[in-house]
Motif scaffolding. Sequence first.
Motif, PDB file in Angstrom:
ATOM      1  N   UNK A   1     -20.022 -30.805 -56.495  1.00 44.58           N
ATOM      2  CA  UNK A   1     -20.254 -30.500 -57.906  1.00 44.58           C
ATOM      3  C   UNK A   1     -18.942 -30.593 -58.671  1.00 44.58           C
ATOM      4  N   UNK A   2     -18.930 -31.406 -59.721  1.00 45.24           N
ATOM      5  CA  UNK A   2     -17.706 -31.562 -60.507  1.00 45.24           C
ATOM      6  C   UNK A   2     -17.255 -30.249 -61.131  1.00 45.24           C
ATOM      7  N   UNK A   3     -18.214 -29.372 -61.472  1.00 48.92           N
ATOM      8  CA  UNK A   3     -17.860 -28.088 -62.070  1.00 48.92           C
ATOM      9  C   UNK A   3     -17.129 -27.174 -61.094  1.00 48.92           C
ATOM     10  N   UNK A   4     -17.216 -27.461 -59.795  1.00 48.72           N
ATOM     11  CA  UNK A   4     -16.510 -26.659 -58.797  1.00 48.72           C
ATOM     12  C   UNK A   4     -15.152 -27.256 -58.441  1.00 48.72           C
ATOM     13  N   UNK A   5     -14.732 -28.258 -59.197  1.00 52.47           N
ATOM     14  CA  UNK A   5     -13.401 -28.843 -59.018  1.00 52.47           C
ATOM     15  C   UNK A   5     -12.594 -28.625 -60.293  1.00 52.47           C
ATOM     16  N   UNK A   6     -11.321 -28.278 -60.129  1.00 53.29           N
ATOM     17  CA  UNK A   6     -10.405 -28.102 -61.267  1.00 53.29           C
ATOM     18  C   UNK A   6     -10.859 -27.007 -62.228  1.00 53.29           C
ATOM     19  N   UNK A   7     -11.467 -25.947 -61.690  1.00 58.64           N
ATOM     20  CA  UNK A   7     -11.750 -24.746 -62.492  1.00 58.64           C
ATOM     21  C   UNK A   7     -10.412 -24.096 -62.847  1.00 58.64           C
ATOM     22  N   UNK A   8     -10.252 -23.652 -64.095  1.00 55.77           N
ATOM     23  CA  UNK A   8      -8.989 -23.080 -64.547  1.00 55.77           C
ATOM     24  C   UNK A   8      -9.200 -21.651 -65.045  1.00 55.77           C
TER      25      UNK A   8
ATOM     26  N   UNK B   1     -26.007 -28.799 -59.712  1.00 54.63           N
ATOM     27  CA  UNK B   1     -26.421 -28.060 -58.520  1.00 54.63           C
ATOM     28  C   UNK B   1     -27.592 -28.738 -57.836  1.00 54.63           C
ATOM     29  N   UNK B   2     -28.602 -29.157 -58.598  1.00 52.59           N
ATOM     30  CA  UNK B   2     -29.778 -29.792 -58.002  1.00 52.59           C
ATOM     31  C   UNK B   2     -29.411 -31.116 -57.343  1.00 52.59           C
ATOM     32  N   UNK B   3     -28.556 -31.891 -57.989  1.00 54.11           N
ATOM     33  CA  UNK B   3     -28.134 -33.159 -57.397  1.00 54.11           C
ATOM     34  C   UNK B   3     -27.334 -32.925 -56.115  1.00 54.11           C
ATOM     35  N   UNK B   4     -26.432 -31.954 -56.186  1.00 59.45           N
ATOM     36  CA  UNK B   4     -25.597 -31.666 -55.011  1.00 59.45           C
ATOM     37  C   UNK B   4     -26.432 -31.168 -53.846  1.00 59.45           C
ATOM     38  N   UNK B   5     -27.303 -30.203 -54.095  1.00 52.27           N
ATOM     39  CA  UNK B   5     -28.091 -29.642 -52.999  1.00 52.27           C
ATOM     40  C   UNK B   5     -29.086 -30.654 -52.438  1.00 52.27           C
ATOM     41  N   UNK B   6     -29.603 -31.554 -53.262  1.00 50.74           N
ATOM     42  CA  UNK B   6     -30.504 -32.592 -52.760  1.00 50.74           C
ATOM     43  C   UNK B   6     -29.771 -33.505 -51.775  1.00 50.74           C
ATOM     44  N   UNK B   7     -28.565 -33.903 -52.132  1.00 55.92           N
ATOM     45  CA  UNK B   7     -27.772 -34.755 -51.243  1.00 55.92           C
ATOM     46  C   UNK B   7     -27.339 -33.989 -49.997  1.00 55.92           C
TER      47      UNK B   7
END
Length: 250
Positions: free
Chosen positions: A61-68, A194-200
Amino acid sequence: GVKSERIRFQDATTFRNPPFAPCVQRGLTHYSSFIDDLWSSPHLSNLLSSIVGIPIEPHGMALERAHVNVQEKKMDDELAKGGDDEAKPVFGWHTDSQPFVCITMLSDVPEDARGGETYVQKADGEVLKLQFPAAGYSYVLQGSVLPHAAMPALNYERVTMITSFVPSSPLYGENTDLALAVNYSNTEQLKDEFQRYRSEYLRKRVSALKLLNLDGGGGYEKMLDEILKDVEHTRNSLKVFSQVFEGKSK
């Protein structure tokens, strides 16, 4: 570099939800190819894997990368005089739903720095105070196991960047959920990612079944039970959106 890119996209990525997360930036990798390339670097993943002991990779998930996490101002003089023990976290005590996190200091840390540590609680209750010597220094934590908190800097403004990592092998499970992220993210974007990540993730886990030894060792059945729990976890995690949307409609 990272600092200029963070400031460049500050307006589009900043969320505030005090007191737990007074100011955070989310989704920087959607806007900055430089930051996205940095955290997607195979060299970096290989380095962190050598530290952790198993192959790991940036979270899907892109939102879980580079959180500041941003401390927007220095603590007031009265609190600074009181010492670190009186300070409250700028990002409260928590454990992560992702297995590993890499925490990087972005601020220029003065030689006489006070505060600004990441506090980590051990199993026996002892609290370790991890100080960052300068900008660019990082810690890798098994954040899903160790409770931790971001403490305020008393004489400088603390800005850190956190990226989550997960095991590369689908034989290892992981339980990303949304209980924290929903408090400081664009909910529609978060749900989609989240849905895309968990599906993969689930696809890879099911495909991994054929890699197991099926000679009666029980590995297949054990993995199948884990996958069923993964499906249930994914469904339960999505319930948080119903709660959020119900709250907005009131």
